[in-house]
Design an enzyme around this catalytic site. Structure first.
Site, short mmCIF file in Angstrom:
data_model
loop_
_atom_site.label_atom_id
_atom_site.label_comp_id
_atom_site.label_asym_id
_atom_site.label_seq_id
_atom_site.Cartn_x
_atom_site.Cartn_y
_atom_site.Cartn_z
N ALA A 203 0.87 -1.19 0.00
CA ALA A 203 0.00 0.00 0.00
C ALA A 203 0.91 1.24 0.00
O ALA A 203 0.80 2.12 0.85
CB ALA A 203 -0.96 0.00 1.19
N HIS B 295 6.88 5.91 1.53
CA HIS B 295 7.70 4.80 1.02
C HIS B 295 8.57 5.28 -0.15
O HIS B 295 9.72 4.86 -0.29
CB HIS B 295 6.81 3.66 0.51
CG HIS B 295 6.01 2.98 1.57
ND1 HIS B 295 4.64 3.04 1.62
CD2 HIS B 295 6.39 2.21 2.62
CE1 HIS B 295 4.21 2.33 2.66
NE2 HIS B 295 5.25 1.82 3.28
N GLN C 216 3.48 -9.79 13.15
CA GLN C 216 3.58 -8.54 13.89
C GLN C 216 2.22 -7.93 14.21
O GLN C 216 2.14 -6.86 14.79
CB GLN C 216 4.49 -7.54 13.17
CG GLN C 216 3.94 -6.97 11.87
CD GLN C 216 5.00 -6.15 11.15
OE1 GLN C 216 5.93 -6.68 10.56
NE2 GLN C 216 4.87 -4.83 11.19
N LYS D 192 9.23 7.63 11.38
CA LYS D 192 7.88 7.62 11.97
C LYS D 192 7.74 6.41 12.91
O LYS D 192 7.14 6.52 13.96
CB LYS D 192 6.83 7.56 10.87
CG LYS D 192 5.45 7.47 11.45
CD LYS D 192 4.40 7.65 10.41
CE LYS D 192 3.05 7.34 10.99
NZ LYS D 192 2.88 5.92 11.29
N ASP D 193 8.30 5.28 12.50
CA ASP D 193 8.29 4.10 13.37
C ASP D 193 9.58 4.11 14.17
O ASP D 193 10.47 3.26 13.97
CB ASP D 193 8.16 2.83 12.52
CG ASP D 193 6.81 2.76 11.84
OD1 ASP D 193 5.79 2.81 12.54
OD2 ASP D 193 6.76 2.68 10.60
N LEU E 143 2.27 10.50 6.91
CA LEU E 143 1.72 9.52 5.97
C LEU E 143 1.81 8.12 6.56
O LEU E 143 2.81 7.75 7.17
CB LEU E 143 2.45 9.58 4.63
CG LEU E 143 2.36 10.90 3.86
CD1 LEU E 143 2.87 10.72 2.44
CD2 LEU E 143 0.93 11.43 3.81
#
Ligand code: PAF
Length: 272
Positions: free
Chosen positions: A29, A34, A58, A146-147, A181
């Protein structure tokens, strides 16, 4: 562009490449966030491989594994246009076997914050990333800030298992309105998107405040005033090694938020 559907094909392919390999692991997605990872990988390497795999281990029971957006054909198009050389899209049966050796995230830093609210999540992330690294054997691998906790734990795995892979950190990509995002943003209605925007707004406010003050409690109070989420799970202040801090340390602070807007769980952070 090569489409590699099995670990064996991907192993053979990456082995055949004569040059540096930039690897972008994803769950598909694909969105402009990305694309930033892919672009950087394209700039820095001779070859770029993207993996698209919605990793079941996960997701916790009751999470959105079945609902998670899957758009393989359009993802292939995006990769092709971005100059990707190979896309690895295995299925869970090819990746996992029954009763296999399992990795555990570190007891403390793998089980605070995201790991506390999603216990076992990072075990699954590390399990699959470890496999992906062994299959692709990249020179460099690209992850988004972001992660942030995932990024930290992957860097720990690199150290603990002596992987010879450079981890490249990429800034969070945001919409014009400031929303970070995420593939999960498609779950948000217009009304909920507005509520979700208060997450990045409160982080921005925190960053601004932290120029002048280092008192975390004060900053937190102001953040809570801005937030209009349905359920706040945490606001946390940590250093770059995910140790909790009680004062802002300029150049070594991450402020993180996890919250539900409607049924959608969102995370975001800002590095100070
Ligand atoms: O960040 C993600 O999309 C996933 O956690 C990853 C790193 C691809 C592992 O499944």
């Amino acid at each position: 562009m090569e489409i590699l559907k099995t670990p064996q094909k991907a192993l053979k392919y990456s082995k055949s490449l004569n040059g540096s390999i930039g690897f972008v692991p994803t769950m598909g997605a694909l969105h402009p966030g990305h694309l930033e990872l892919i672009k950087k990988a394209r700039d820095e390497n001779d070859f770029v491989i993207v993996s698209i795999f919605v990793n079941p281990t996960q997701f916790l029971p009751g999470e959105d594994l079945d609902k998670y957006p899957r758009r393989l054909e359009s993802d292939f198009e995006i990769c092709k246009r971005a100059g990707v050389d190979g896309v690895f899209t295995p299925n869970p049966k090819n990746i996992y076997s029954e009763d296999e050796i399992l990795l555990k995230a570190p007891k403390i830093k793998g089980y605070i914050l995201e790991g506390f609210f999603r216990p076992g999540h990072f075990d699954g992330v590390l399990q699959v990333v470890n496999k992906l690294f062994n299959i692709i054997k990249p020179t460099r691998a690209y992850f988004g800030k972001k992660d942030a906790q995932q990024l930290y734990l992957i860097k720990q795995m690199i150290k603990n298992f002596f992987f010879d892979i450079e981890i490249v950190e990429i800034e969070t990509v945001r919409g014009k309105d400031g929303l970070a995002l995420s593939s999960r943003n498609i779950y948000l209605s217009e009304k909920n998107r507005k509520k979700a925007l208060t997450i990045s707004k409160s982080l921005k406010k925190a960053a601004k405040m932290s120029i002048h003050i280092n008192d975390i409690e004060n900053i937190k109070k102001e953040m809570i005033k801005i937030l209009e989420v349905d359920k706040l799970q945490y606001i946390a202040f940590v250093d770059r090694d995910f140790n909790y801090i009680d004062k802002i340390i300029p150049g070594n602070t991450i402020i993180l938020i996890a919250a539900y807007v409607g049924k959608t769980r969102l995370i975001d952070n800002i590095w100070i």
